[in-house]
Design a protein around this motif. Structure first.
Motif, mmCIF file in Angstrom:
data_model
loop_
_atom_site.group_PDB
_atom_site.id
_atom_site.type_symbol
_atom_site.label_atom_id
_atom_site.label_comp_id
_atom_site.label_asym_id
_atom_site.label_seq_id
_atom_site.Cartn_x
_atom_site.Cartn_y
_atom_site.Cartn_z
ATOM 1 N N GLY A 121 103.655 85.245 35.128
ATOM 2 C CA GLY A 121 102.600 85.023 36.129
ATOM 3 C C GLY A 121 103.181 84.898 37.519
ATOM 4 O O GLY A 121 104.386 84.961 37.712
ATOM 5 N N GLN A 122 102.301 84.680 38.456
ATOM 6 C CA GLN A 122 102.696 84.551 39.865
ATOM 7 C C GLN A 122 103.502 83.263 40.058
ATOM 8 O O GLN A 122 103.114 82.210 39.575
ATOM 9 N N MET A 123 104.631 83.371 40.749
ATOM 10 C CA MET A 123 105.460 82.191 41.022
ATOM 11 C C MET A 123 104.702 81.247 41.953
ATOM 12 O O MET A 123 104.190 81.672 42.974
ATOM 13 N N GLN A 124 104.638 79.989 41.587
ATOM 14 C CA GLN A 124 103.928 78.985 42.395
ATOM 15 C C GLN A 124 104.935 78.239 43.266
ATOM 16 O O GLN A 124 105.854 77.605 42.752
ATOM 17 N N TYR A 125 104.770 78.343 44.587
ATOM 18 C CA TYR A 125 105.600 77.556 45.503
ATOM 19 C C TYR A 125 104.752 76.423 46.063
ATOM 20 O O TYR A 125 103.595 76.634 46.434
ATOM 21 N N TRP A 126 105.329 75.237 46.146
ATOM 22 C CA TRP A 126 104.563 74.055 46.537
ATOM 23 C C TRP A 126 104.895 73.560 47.941
ATOM 24 O O TRP A 126 104.115 72.831 48.536
ATOM 25 N N THR A 130 110.839 70.613 45.804
ATOM 26 C CA THR A 130 111.688 70.938 44.654
ATOM 27 C C THR A 130 110.936 71.246 43.356
ATOM 28 O O THR A 130 111.557 71.643 42.377
ATOM 29 N N ALA A 131 109.614 71.075 43.336
ATOM 30 C CA ALA A 131 108.841 71.301 42.102
ATOM 31 C C ALA A 131 109.037 72.724 41.578
ATOM 32 O O ALA A 131 109.255 72.939 40.376
ATOM 33 N N ALA A 132 108.974 73.700 42.470
ATOM 34 C CA ALA A 132 109.130 75.107 42.055
ATOM 35 C C ALA A 132 110.538 75.364 41.538
ATOM 36 O O ALA A 132 110.730 76.098 40.571
ATOM 37 N N GLN A 150 110.047 76.034 51.967
ATOM 38 C CA GLN A 150 111.454 75.653 51.757
ATOM 39 C C GLN A 150 111.912 76.070 50.364
ATOM 40 O O GLN A 150 113.025 76.591 50.197
ATOM 41 N N ASP A 151 111.056 75.844 49.357
ATOM 42 C CA ASP A 151 111.416 76.163 47.976
ATOM 43 C C ASP A 151 111.623 77.664 47.783
ATOM 44 O O ASP A 151 112.560 78.099 47.125
ATOM 45 N N ARG A 152 110.774 78.457 48.405
ATOM 46 C CA ARG A 152 110.889 79.912 48.276
ATOM 47 C C ARG A 152 112.172 80.411 48.945
ATOM 48 O O ARG A 152 112.884 81.267 48.421
ATOM 49 N N PHE A 153 112.457 79.847 50.110
ATOM 50 C CA PHE A 153 113.664 80.226 50.838
ATOM 51 C C PHE A 153 114.917 79.907 50.011
ATOM 52 O O PHE A 153 115.803 80.749 49.847
ATOM 53 N N VAL A 154 114.968 78.700 49.457
ATOM 54 C CA VAL A 154 116.122 78.268 48.663
ATOM 55 C C VAL A 154 116.255 79.136 47.405
ATOM 56 O O VAL A 154 117.352 79.556 47.035
ATOM 57 N N PHE A 214 120.012 88.228 60.309
ATOM 58 C CA PHE A 214 118.570 88.028 60.459
ATOM 59 C C PHE A 214 118.252 86.926 61.474
ATOM 60 O O PHE A 214 117.139 86.452 61.537
ATOM 61 N N LYS A 215 119.266 86.528 62.261
ATOM 62 C CA LYS A 215 119.100 85.339 63.100
ATOM 63 C C LYS A 215 117.912 85.404 64.052
ATOM 64 O O LYS A 215 117.290 84.408 64.341
ATOM 65 N N ASN A 216 117.613 86.592 64.552
ATOM 66 C CA ASN A 216 116.523 86.703 65.522
ATOM 67 C C ASN A 216 115.180 87.018 64.875
ATOM 68 O O ASN A 216 114.215 87.311 65.556
ATOM 69 N N ILE A 217 115.167 86.939 63.567
ATOM 70 C CA ILE A 217 113.945 87.256 62.827
ATOM 71 C C ILE A 217 113.314 85.958 62.370
ATOM 72 O O ILE A 217 114.008 85.016 62.024
ATOM 73 N N LYS A 218 111.986 85.899 62.383
ATOM 74 C CA LYS A 218 111.326 84.681 61.917
ATOM 75 C C LYS A 218 111.683 84.417 60.462
ATOM 76 O O LYS A 218 111.881 85.333 59.690
ATOM 77 N N TYR A 219 111.714 83.126 60.100
ATOM 78 C CA TYR A 219 112.209 82.797 58.767
ATOM 79 C C TYR A 219 111.321 83.383 57.670
ATOM 80 O O TYR A 219 111.775 83.683 56.584
ATOM 81 N N GLU A 220 110.012 83.591 57.951
ATOM 82 C CA GLU A 220 109.143 84.212 56.919
ATOM 83 C C GLU A 220 109.659 85.614 56.587
ATOM 84 O O GLU A 220 109.634 86.038 55.426
ATOM 85 N N ASP A 221 110.128 86.340 57.616
ATOM 86 C CA ASP A 221 110.642 87.694 57.400
ATOM 87 C C ASP A 221 111.984 87.632 56.661
ATOM 88 O O ASP A 221 112.295 88.497 55.846
ATOM 89 N N THR A 222 112.764 86.589 56.956
ATOM 90 C CA THR A 222 114.046 86.432 56.280
ATOM 91 C C THR A 222 113.856 86.282 54.780
ATOM 92 O O THR A 222 114.642 86.770 53.988
ATOM 93 N N LEU A 223 112.765 85.622 54.381
ATOM 94 C CA LEU A 223 112.475 85.463 52.957
ATOM 95 C C LEU A 223 112.391 86.826 52.273
ATOM 96 O O LEU A 223 112.826 86.997 51.155
ATOM 97 N N ARG A 224 111.825 87.787 52.988
ATOM 98 C CA ARG A 224 111.677 89.122 52.395
ATOM 99 C C ARG A 224 113.007 89.874 52.372
ATOM 100 O O ARG A 224 113.220 90.742 51.525
#
Length: 211
Positions: free
Chosen positions: A1-6, A39-41, A11-15, A199-209
């Motif tokens: 199923g879809q991964m649930q991030y809390w 840390t739940a995820a 932060q959890d998705r990034f880690v 990726f320093k000049n990229i927003k952290y949401e983009d870094t996740l990708r």
């Protein structure tokens, strides 16, 4: 199923993206076991870890929830914290003695004394999300931010993202300019900084990708 991030700000998705599906964490200031929890995820993915809090209501809620890893009551600014950490970690064969893949540090004015204890006792990490709440614009949060930068830079860590914002807290003044509410810095060890420095000049949401 879809991964649930809390976590409030992924932060959890990034880690997870940076470290992977197995790791160790230390969560300082757990609050709710799921809602906004960093840390739940990771636990759901199979990470081992320890959560620390000082308020009975959160500790009881946490330890009576479906969370498998424990939440322990201790004042994280005292030597007792270091002793309890040492004893507790012995129970976790999967946790190394002094190194965590991820440390989440969100304990308000106790943050700097706790950070000093961790560093001076030889604890290390790959990623730390450090909440300073600088948006409050008071002396304590200004000190918390400035002192944390001094301590972590001196210990050889690199700031990856400064002044992360919570989605939905962007505010606008009467002229329509965005009034930011920055509240957290994200730090990494040299090893992971090299991995993401492009990726320093990229927003952290983009870094996740991109990671």
């Amino acid at each position: 199923g879809q991964m649930q991030y809390w976590a409030k700000e992924y932060q959890d998705r990034f880690v997870h993206k940076l470290i992977g599906g197995r790791g160790t964490y230390l969560e300082l200031g757990s609050h709710h076991p799921f809602d906004g929890n960093n840390t739940a995820a990771l636990e759901w993915l199979g990470w081992k870890g320890i959560s620390i809090d000082f308020q009975d209501r959160w500790i009881n809620l946490f330890n009576n929830s479906s969370r498998r890893n424990p939440c322990i009551k201790v004042d994280a600014t005292t030597q007792n914290f270091v002793d309890i950490m040492r004893k507790t970690i012995k129970h976790f064969n999967a946790l190394s003695d002094k190194h965590f893949n991820y440390i989440s540090l969100d304990i308000d004015s106790a943050a700097i004394p706790c950070l000093k204890l961790l560093i001076s006792n030889g604890y290390t990490f790959d990623v730390m999300t450090f909440e300073h709440d600088i948006y409050k614009k008071d002396a304590e949060t200004k000190y918390r931010k400035e002192e944390s930068i001094k301590i972590l830079k001196a210990a050889g860590y690199k700031m990856l993202f400064e002044n992360v914002l919570t989605k939905g807290t962007e505010k606008y003044d009467v002229e329509g300019n965005n009034i930011w509410e920055p509240w957290e810095d994200w730090w990494v060890s040299e090893k992971y900084f090299d991995k993401v420095e492009n990726f320093k000049n990229i927003k952290y949401e983009d870094t996740l990708r991109l990671i």
